[in-house]
Design a protein around this motif. Sequence first.
Motif, PDB file in Angstrom:
ATOM      1  N   LEU A 246       0.858  -1.188   0.000  1.00 16.41           N
ATOM      2  CA  LEU A 246       0.000   0.000   0.000  1.00 16.41           C
ATOM      3  C   LEU A 246       0.892   1.236   0.000  1.00 16.41           C
ATOM      4  O   LEU A 246       1.755   1.391   0.863  1.00 16.41           O
ATOM      5  CB  LEU A 246      -0.904   0.011   1.232  1.00 16.41           C
ATOM      6  CG  LEU A 246      -1.885   1.180   1.340  1.00 16.41           C
ATOM      7  CD1 LEU A 246      -2.940   1.088   0.245  1.00 16.41           C
ATOM      8  CD2 LEU A 246      -2.547   1.197   2.716  1.00 16.41           C
ATOM      9  N   PHE A 256      -2.781   0.817  -4.082  1.00 15.21           N
ATOM     10  CA  PHE A 256      -2.008  -0.407  -3.986  1.00 15.21           C
ATOM     11  C   PHE A 256      -1.026  -0.495  -5.151  1.00 15.21           C
ATOM     12  O   PHE A 256      -1.333  -0.067  -6.271  1.00 15.21           O
ATOM     13  CB  PHE A 256      -2.922  -1.630  -4.004  1.00 15.21           C
ATOM     14  CG  PHE A 256      -3.730  -1.798  -2.741  1.00 15.21           C
ATOM     15  CD1 PHE A 256      -3.174  -2.381  -1.619  1.00 15.21           C
ATOM     16  CD2 PHE A 256      -5.048  -1.363  -2.689  1.00 15.21           C
ATOM     17  CE1 PHE A 256      -3.915  -2.534  -0.454  1.00 15.21           C
ATOM     18  CE2 PHE A 256      -5.804  -1.509  -1.533  1.00 15.21           C
ATOM     19  CZ  PHE A 256      -5.230  -2.094  -0.416  1.00 15.21           C
ATOM     20  N   GLU A 258       0.151  -2.853  -7.410  1.00 10.45           N
ATOM     21  CA  GLU A 258      -0.124  -4.186  -7.930  1.00 10.45           C
ATOM     22  C   GLU A 258       1.004  -4.635  -8.854  1.00 10.45           C
ATOM     23  O   GLU A 258       1.608  -3.828  -9.562  1.00 10.45           O
ATOM     24  CB  GLU A 258      -1.446  -4.186  -8.709  1.00 10.45           C
ATOM     25  CG  GLU A 258      -2.666  -3.803  -7.890  1.00 10.45           C
ATOM     26  CD  GLU A 258      -3.097  -4.902  -6.938  1.00 10.45           C
ATOM     27  OE1 GLU A 258      -2.536  -6.022  -7.024  1.00 10.45           O
ATOM     28  OE2 GLU A 258      -3.990  -4.641  -6.110  1.00 10.45           O
ATOM     29  N   GLY A 313      -6.679  -0.624   2.658  1.00  8.61           N
ATOM     30  CA  GLY A 313      -6.593   0.697   2.048  1.00  8.61           C
ATOM     31  C   GLY A 313      -7.475   1.719   2.726  1.00  8.61           C
ATOM     32  O   GLY A 313      -7.077   2.863   2.950  1.00  8.61           O
TER      33      GLY A 313
END
Length: 361
Positions: A246, A256, A258, A313
């Motif tokens: 995060l 985030f 990813e 989050g």
Amino acid sequence: MRWLRAAGPMVRSPAALPLGVMLGVAVVDALTGPEYNLLPVYAAGPAVAAGRGSIRNVVTMGGVAALLCLLFAAKADRFGELRMYVALVAIAYVTLAAVYAAWVRLRTERRLVDVQEVARTLEDVLFVPLPPVLGPVWIGASYVSASRATRVGGDLYKAVPSPYGVRLVIADVQGKGLGTIRCAAVVLAAFREAGPEYEDLTEVGRRIESALKRSTDGQRFVTGILAQISPDGQLLAFNQGHPAPLLRTADGGIRFVEPDEPVPPFGLTGLAGSGDVLDSVTRLALRPGDRLLLYTDGLSEARDRDGRFYPVGERAGPLLGEGSPEEALRRVRADVAAFTGAVPDDDSALILVEFAPRAAP
């Protein structure tokens, strides 16, 4: 209240409870009169002593029980009667059984102490505290073990300096028990050796993969993230089946990080059929003040009483912006505890790093 505090050590004494039990039997015996036969009940003293006391304490309580039996037999004009001898034999047998029970308990306790000493030594080796400043980053770390017997489990983290920037690993070994700690030790040892040496971050991942194949039974896999933060703020993140980090930017943005492509966990990359997946590295430019939270699924899979997962989050993100990284992680831990309303049921490791070029000495 002063007399209670003064009596505290006596109450905690291993002899206090069995003596209290026998005293209670004596009081009942005195109140009920000679028509009742409570003489064998004094055997409760050595039986209770086996739960906490030493073998000597158990034998002493057996002697006290026999003495009380004789005294109350004489008081009730039963001295020398068959019931007195039956009660003495019962006390003797119970005392012998209690001695054996205490011996087994003490042996088990000694073994447990030895195991705990080994576990503490291993834990101290595995989890050397991270420095608050390492190169261009401020670091905070937090670990919570779900096990009552040990401080650590199958989650791990580490940060090391390298010629290419600060390198970090966070990982979660599948499974429970001592085998997970052994597997975690293999991952950490491989990272400590390869992290500062190899320029290519994915090569560090290959070294970890190779170490797992050499040193474990091949029955476990490890999700993890390898990350590198260079002095100019370039972030490289290599994610192998792990929860996405995060990012909280200096201006308050939360998102985030990813992976560009899904990569199997350590120990399962052979199932992908190609080594090309090991080249999937996410690249990102950090600005001063940006903070990156790396965590294991003990955080993201924490549940409240209704079975809802902790929204990392939504709830943790806003808590990461103020104070030092350590203070921010303490706020996250408190928020997770408030969300779940229960003690953790899974290990969780957290690392919060802030890109701060002026932090470097």
